[in-house]
Write an enzyme that holds these catalytic residues in place. Structure first.
Site, PDB file in Angstrom:
ATOM      1  N   GLY A  89     -36.435   8.163  20.667  1.00 24.62           N
ATOM      2  CA  GLY A  89     -36.819   7.229  21.726  1.00 24.62           C
ATOM      3  C   GLY A  89     -38.224   7.539  22.220  1.00 24.62           C
ATOM      4  O   GLY A  89     -38.542   7.410  23.402  1.00 24.62           O
ATOM      5  N   GLY A  94     -40.543   4.961  24.317  1.00 21.90           N
ATOM      6  CA  GLY A  94     -40.032   4.315  25.537  1.00 21.90           C
ATOM      7  C   GLY A  94     -40.767   4.830  26.762  1.00 21.90           C
ATOM      8  O   GLY A  94     -41.755   5.571  26.645  1.00 21.90           O
ATOM      9  N   TYR A  97     -22.932   1.388  30.294  1.00 23.70           N
ATOM     10  CA  TYR A  97     -23.980   2.422  30.348  1.00 23.70           C
ATOM     11  C   TYR A  97     -23.469   3.642  31.098  1.00 23.70           C
ATOM     12  O   TYR A  97     -23.609   4.779  30.641  1.00 23.70           O
ATOM     13  CB  TYR A  97     -25.202   1.831  31.043  1.00 23.70           C
ATOM     14  CG  TYR A  97     -26.403   2.707  31.160  1.00 23.70           C
ATOM     15  CD1 TYR A  97     -26.919   3.045  32.414  1.00 23.70           C
ATOM     16  CD2 TYR A  97     -27.070   3.182  30.034  1.00 23.70           C
ATOM     17  CE1 TYR A  97     -28.056   3.825  32.533  1.00 23.70           C
ATOM     18  CE2 TYR A  97     -28.206   3.973  30.150  1.00 23.70           C
ATOM     19  CZ  TYR A  97     -28.694   4.281  31.403  1.00 23.70           C
ATOM     20  OH  TYR A  97     -29.827   5.061  31.529  1.00 23.70           O
ATOM     21  N   LYS A 126     -22.663   7.466  29.866  1.00 26.40           N
ATOM     22  CA  LYS A 126     -23.286   8.647  30.482  1.00 26.40           C
ATOM     23  C   LYS A 126     -22.223   9.679  30.860  1.00 26.40           C
ATOM     24  O   LYS A 126     -22.401  10.875  30.644  1.00 26.40           O
ATOM     25  CB  LYS A 126     -24.120   8.251  31.692  1.00 26.40           C
ATOM     26  CG  LYS A 126     -25.395   7.477  31.357  1.00 26.40           C
ATOM     27  CD  LYS A 126     -26.267   8.199  30.331  1.00 26.40           C
ATOM     28  CE  LYS A 126     -27.574   7.494  30.070  1.00 26.40           C
ATOM     29  NZ  LYS A 126     -28.357   8.131  28.992  1.00 26.40           N
ATOM     30  N   ASP A 149     -33.050   5.522  12.714  1.00 27.10           N
ATOM     31  CA  ASP A 149     -32.072   5.068  13.704  1.00 27.10           C
ATOM     32  C   ASP A 149     -31.153   6.245  14.007  1.00 27.10           C
ATOM     33  O   ASP A 149     -30.618   6.853  13.067  1.00 27.10           O
ATOM     34  CB  ASP A 149     -31.265   3.889  13.108  1.00 27.10           C
ATOM     35  CG  ASP A 149     -30.340   3.252  14.141  1.00 27.10           C
ATOM     36  OD1 ASP A 149     -30.282   2.016  14.197  1.00 27.10           O
ATOM     37  OD2 ASP A 149     -29.686   4.018  14.891  1.00 27.10           O
TER      38      ASP A 149
END
Ligand code: VAH
Length: 315
Positions: A8, A11, A139, A143, A50
């Site tokens: 990531g 980002g 989400y 988490k 990925d």
């Protein structure tokens, strides 16, 4: 030699983390894993892949003899609600791949949790480290499960994996993601470009927030703290400032006189309503010396001036 893989990496967090780690070590110490995003390259090594593909990750780790991983790749709250199955695959499947490879190659790992791990039944003010975790978003479910997975890998395999419950993060080096707190980033683009912005939350929607420089410094300090000081192996509460859209508007108007705005709460208000208003992060402060530097007015100044300069340069 330290060799750090960042997933990531392009980002909001990844972009500023790459910059900070390169300054601290060297550009060749960093391997940036990119999925599809374009973004600023600071001279680091870039690999494409990925996080759902464990073989690709394994090849990259072996090729570069990776010693640490900052695993940031994932979907945020809004996109996770739009595509819950993809969120499960990437946010949890990707994390488990990284943890398994961490055990195999004895790699120290950072993974971000979020205030999204809390839900409507969690105490809203000065939310404690140990409390009720019943999130009502995919989400948030990702988490909570991810935090427990990290603790399991520490207890069962001795994996040195560390985590922070990020609040809403605000920065300008990378475009904002598809999240709920991202109104606090988009509003600066609207103020600078059009002197106007329509806020998708209620004016009194108080949320825990943090300027990106605080988040990056805290993340690196956590990763460099002696393992014996780390007493939380799910994820640390991590806080700086809490504010409402109305309070942020008042600060922005000091830099953009005549800034106009309105409040049009949408589906993202329901997500925000399920999160705390403020966080008690005493364990982070005690265990490894966490101390934020940016309050609302200081954050507004650096964010406005930095983004204005960046947008002018990109014209
Ligand atoms: C989101 N910015 O809104 C992220 C963050 C605490 C919120 O996880 O989805």
């Amino acid at each position: 030699m330290k060799k750090i893989l960042i997933t990531g990496a392009f980002g909001l967090v990844g972009t500023d983390l790459r910059k900070a780690l390169q300054k601290k070590y060297s550009s060749k110490a960093i391997v940036a894993l990119n999925h599809k995003t374009s973004g600023i390259n600071y001279g680091e090594i870039v690999e494409h892949g990925d996080v759902r593909d464990k073989n690709v990750l394994s090849k990259i780790i072996k090729k570069h003899h990776v010693t640490e991983i900052y695993h940031l790749a994932g979907l945020l709250s809004v996109s996770s609600e739009k595509n819950p199955s993809l969120a499960w695959e990437v946010n949890l499947g990707g994390l488990k791949n990284i943890l398994d490879l961490g055990v195999m190659h004895k790699i120290k790992i950072f993974w971000p949790s979020s205030i999204a791990a809390f839900g409507p039944s969690t105490p809203k003010d000065h939310t404690p480290q140990h409390t009720i975790l019943e999130p009502t978003t995919m989400y948030g479910v990702n988490k909570v499960a991810g935090e427990l997975l990290c603790q399991y890998y520490f207890l069962k395999h001795g994996l040195d994996v560390r985590s922070l419950r990020y609040p809403g993060l605000i920065g300008y080096n990378a475009p904002p993601g598809d999240g709920t707190t991202e109104y606090s980033v988009h509003i600066f683009y609207g103020a600078i470009r059009n002197k106007n912005y329509s806020i998708f939350l209620k004016k009194d929607a108080r949320l825990p927030m943090m300027y990106i420089d605080d988040a990056i410094e805290g993340t690196i300090n956590l990763m460099n703290a002696p393992s014996k000081k780390i007493t939380i192996r799910t994820s640390y509460n991590f806080a700086a400032v809490s504010f409402t859209p109305e309070e942020l508007v008042k600060e922005i108007i000091k830099f953009v006189p005549g800034f106009t705005h309105d409040y049009k709460p949408d589906h993202r208000q329901r997500i925000a309503d399920s999160w705390p208003r403020s966080i008690d992060d005493r364990e982070a402060r005690k265990d490894w010396g966490w101390k934020p530097k940016y309050n609302l007015s200081k954050m507004t100044k650096v964010m406005y001036e930095g983004l204005k300069k960046k947008l002018e340069q990109s014209k």
